[in-house]
Enzyme design. Structure first.
Site: not given
Ligand code: PRP
Length: 186
Positions: A48, A103-104, A107, A135, A156-157, A163, A169
């Site tokens: 991400g 990080e993107d 959450d 978030k 849901f962004v 993604d 993405r």
């Molecule tokens: C997403 C995002 C962070 C993580 C955050 O990754 O890129 O790494 O979730 O969420 P959290 O704070 O609840 O742990 P994802 O697992 O969707 O994989 P991606 O980076 O390949 O999209």
């Protein structure tokens, strides 16, 4: 430009390409003030953060090196399983290094609290966290980011690296996905 099939799945735009670029310039300048006397290692969390990493490292013109780590926790759903697995590890010794984890989105905090502990265990001198989106309403772990682009509501962004089921993405902006795109698939 006409609406693409990706644009048509977006309910509303939260941050335009220009707003993201402006905020990243501000973040980069702030980070530069903190990091300019150091030799930081920027670690991007794939997948991400791949677009944000490219932009924030250029907005923060400190002499640094870059690494990539891949973790997996979500699969193709919209909620976290909580379990974090490293699927691709960084390639160098980080002992004594000042890390900036890029990080993107922050959450539940599961990913970053796991990674922060992991890097400290491997001997990093410090681990700071830079996330484009935060978030806080969804937080399960006590972790906060040192640098935050935008605090977002619990919607849901997608876009700018984020993604849904591996798509969207490459949208240049960040938007909220129409519920009918993912409803019944969680
Ligand atoms: C997403 C995002 C962070 C993580 C955050 O990754 O890129 O790494 O979730 O969420 P959290 O704070 O609840 O742990 P994802 O697992 O969707 O994989 P991606 O980076 O390949 O999209």
């Amino acid at each position: 430009m006409e609406k693409t099939t990706m644009d048509q799945d977006i309910l509303k735009i939260l941050y335009t390409e220009e707003e993201i670029a402006r905020r990243i310039r501000e973040m980069g300048a702030q980070m530069y003030e903190d990091l300019k006397g150091k030799d930081p290692l920027f670690v991007s969390v794939l997948r991400g953060a791949f677009i944000f990493m490219a932009d924030i490292t250029r907005a923060c013109p400190v002499k640094c090196d870059v690494e990539f780590i891949a973790v997996s926790s979500y699969g193709n759903t919209t909620s976290s399983s909580g379990a974090v697995q490293i699927t691709h590890d960084i390639q160098q010794d980080i002992s004594g290094r000042d890390l900036v984890v890029v990080e993107d989105i922050l959450d539940s905090g599961n990913t970053l609290s796991f990674l922060k502990q992991y890097f400290l265990t491997k001997g990093a001198a410090s681990v700071s966290i830079c996330t484009l989106l935060d978030k806080p309403s969804r937080r399960e772990k006590a972790i906060h980011a040192d640098y935050v682009g935008f605090e977002v509501p619990d919607e849901f962004v997608v876009g700018y690296g984020l993604d849904y089921a591996q798509k969207y993405r490459n949208l240049p902006y960040i938007g909220v996905l129409k519920p009918e795109v993912y409803s019944g698939k969680e």
